[in-house]
Design a protein around this motif. Structure first.
Motif, PDB file in Angstrom:
ATOM      1  N   LYS A  17     -48.227 -21.474 -28.226  1.00  0.00           N
ATOM      2  CA  LYS A  17     -48.359 -21.440 -26.767  1.00  0.00           C
ATOM      3  C   LYS A  17     -47.368 -20.479 -26.131  1.00  0.00           C
ATOM      4  CE  LYS A  17     -50.415 -25.994 -26.134  1.00  0.00           C
ATOM      5  NZ  LYS A  17     -50.339 -27.301 -25.476  1.00  0.00           N
ATOM      6  N   ALA A  22     -49.416 -14.743 -24.601  1.00  0.00           N
ATOM      7  CA  ALA A  22     -50.361 -14.732 -23.479  1.00  0.00           C
ATOM      8  C   ALA A  22     -50.264 -13.425 -22.694  1.00  0.00           C
ATOM      9  CB  ALA A  22     -50.103 -15.932 -22.572  1.00  0.00           C
ATOM     10  N   THR A  26     -53.148 -10.751 -22.022  1.00  0.00           N
ATOM     11  CA  THR A  26     -53.397 -10.237 -20.667  1.00  0.00           C
ATOM     12  C   THR A  26     -53.426  -8.709 -20.679  1.00  0.00           C
ATOM     13  OG1 THR A  26     -52.230 -12.171 -19.772  1.00  0.00           O
ATOM     14  CG2 THR A  26     -52.593 -10.324 -18.267  1.00  0.00           C
ATOM     15  N   ASP A 157     -51.168 -20.268 -14.965  1.00  0.00           N
ATOM     16  CA  ASP A 157     -51.884 -21.487 -14.589  1.00  0.00           C
ATOM     17  C   ASP A 157     -52.004 -22.397 -15.813  1.00  0.00           C
ATOM     18  OD1 ASP A 157     -54.001 -20.641 -16.192  1.00  0.00           O
ATOM     19  OD2 ASP A 157     -55.228 -19.949 -14.519  1.00  0.00           O
ATOM     20  N   ASP A 158     -52.666 -23.500 -15.651  1.00  0.00           N
ATOM     21  CA  ASP A 158     -52.718 -24.498 -16.722  1.00  0.00           C
ATOM     22  C   ASP A 158     -53.472 -24.016 -17.960  1.00  0.00           C
ATOM     23  OD1 ASP A 158     -51.283 -26.171 -15.123  1.00  0.00           O
ATOM     24  OD2 ASP A 158     -53.006 -27.354 -14.437  1.00  0.00           O
ATOM     25  N   ASP A 159     -54.309 -22.986 -17.786  1.00  0.00           N
ATOM     26  CA  ASP A 159     -55.040 -22.438 -18.926  1.00  0.00           C
ATOM     27  C   ASP A 159     -54.340 -21.223 -19.528  1.00  0.00           C
ATOM     28  OD1 ASP A 159     -57.091 -24.358 -18.644  1.00  0.00           O
ATOM     29  OD2 ASP A 159     -57.965 -23.170 -17.013  1.00  0.00           O
ATOM     30  N   MET A 160     -53.036 -21.080 -19.225  1.00  0.00           N
ATOM     31  CA  MET A 160     -52.225 -19.974 -19.741  1.00  0.00           C
ATOM     32  C   MET A 160     -52.752 -18.604 -19.298  1.00  0.00           C
ATOM     33  SD  MET A 160     -49.422 -20.905 -21.257  1.00  0.00           S
ATOM     34  CE  MET A 160     -48.848 -19.749 -22.497  1.00  0.00           C
ATOM     35  N   ASN A 161     -53.316 -18.550 -18.114  1.00  0.00           N
ATOM     36  CA  ASN A 161     -53.651 -17.259 -17.517  1.00  0.00           C
ATOM     37  C   ASN A 161     -52.476 -16.773 -16.680  1.00  0.00           C
ATOM     38  OD1 ASN A 161     -56.478 -17.112 -18.362  1.00  0.00           O
ATOM     39  ND2 ASN A 161     -56.716 -18.886 -17.001  1.00  0.00           N
ATOM     40  N   THR A 163     -51.068 -15.303 -13.726  1.00  0.00           N
ATOM     41  CA  THR A 163     -51.648 -15.207 -12.382  1.00  0.00           C
ATOM     42  C   THR A 163     -50.773 -14.450 -11.389  1.00  0.00           C
ATOM     43  OG1 THR A 163     -50.649 -17.344 -11.838  1.00  0.00           O
ATOM     44  CG2 THR A 163     -52.926 -17.371 -12.650  1.00  0.00           C
TER      45      THR A 163
END
Lengths: 191, 191
Positions: A17, A22, A26, A157-161, A163
């Motif tokens: 995680k 991430a 991205t 955000d909660d979905d590991m995007n 933002t």
């Protein structure tokens, strides 16, 4: 197509995680037209560098990474900061890919770097150390812009995007600059 | 005896015939009266640092190293220089021993460092990076004297004995200064 820019993406974190993983994903999404980022996830499988191993049983995984570095137009390193420096797993991979003497995969390779941290520095010290490590490798790190993502927990955000709009803009700007850096260095060689 | 200074020696090279390993063994021989240097050879058995592993299955080998650091009066790190920095295997061990947050083995620990290189710098850049990595660990590195052993191939005999008299003198001076540094910090805490 021949004009496509292939970038090899390497993340210095092994955590599932990881914010830095991430960020690398991205970057894949934000890459400008004509640039494709392929992520290499194998550095956690490397042995620790050892002169004896390098001489007697050069690891196939290292040769694989070296081939991928060589066939890429550039390398994007996304790294967390551990104790003001880069993770051992990343340094280990950089070192292996520089061996054996005379057969390094790094000379002349354009490199861009990004990093994300929970604290305020946004990996600035890790990236500074990384730049110093790239110097003897004779890689060509992109000078600017830097991507130093601080206070990272608030920017996903909660979905590991990822933002954070300002952060995404910096990333896009760096990727565009990296494409220009790669093309400029390649055209310069041809002329 | 209670007044004995126990130093934990860690070498950043895994190679059997490492000059840096030989320097660490030489340090054992040159240690001043009352100082004993115990060599820890386990860092090559560590996994790469990984937040997930730290949270779910903290490695026993790391706990072993942390215990040894804590029970030692000081740590002597002898490191080669790889691409202007310390080896990944050494950085990985430093990082692991600082985890988990709040349970680092490093705070307040006196640290001395030495290094040997075939080239002219004698690991000065690796040691500079190492000092920067020790800063957030809140370890207490000995400021001076430095031991930067350059041109190392010419300074060993065929049996891997370090024969350079000037180098041996620097090493002895550092070990004496390290003993004073350790004692001074310990006495200062008592008062």
């Amino acid at each position: 197509m021949a004009d496509e820019i292939r970038v090899l993406g390497i993340c210095g974190s092994l955590s599932e995680k990881s914010y830095n993983k991430a960020i690398l994903r991205t970057a894949q999404q934000l890459a400008p037209e004509g640039m494709v980022i392929d992520i290499y996830e194998g550095i956690g499988n490397f042995p620790f560098y050892n002169d004896d191993l390098a001489a007697s049983a050069f690891p196939a995984v290292v040769t694989e990474l070296k081939d991928k570095i060589r066939s890429a137009n550039g390398v994007l390193i996304v790294t967390p900061e551990y104790n003001h420096g880069i993770p051992g797993v990343l340094k280990n991979a950089l070192d292996w890919a520089s061996r054996p003497t005379g057969d390094s995969a790094w000379p002349g390779k354009p490199v861009a770097m990004m990093g994300a941290a929970t604290a305020q520095g946004g990996t600035v010290r890790a990236q500074t150390q990384l730049r110093l490590n790239l110097l003897p490798l004779n890689a060509y790190p992109l000078p600017r812009p830097e991507v130093l993502i601080n206070n990272v927990r608030a920017k996903f955000d909660d979905d590991m995007n990822f933002t954070d709009e300002q952060g995404r803009t910096f990333m896009q700007q760096q990727l565009v600059a990296f494409a220009q850096w790669i093309r400029r260095l390649e055209r310069g060689l041809e002329s």
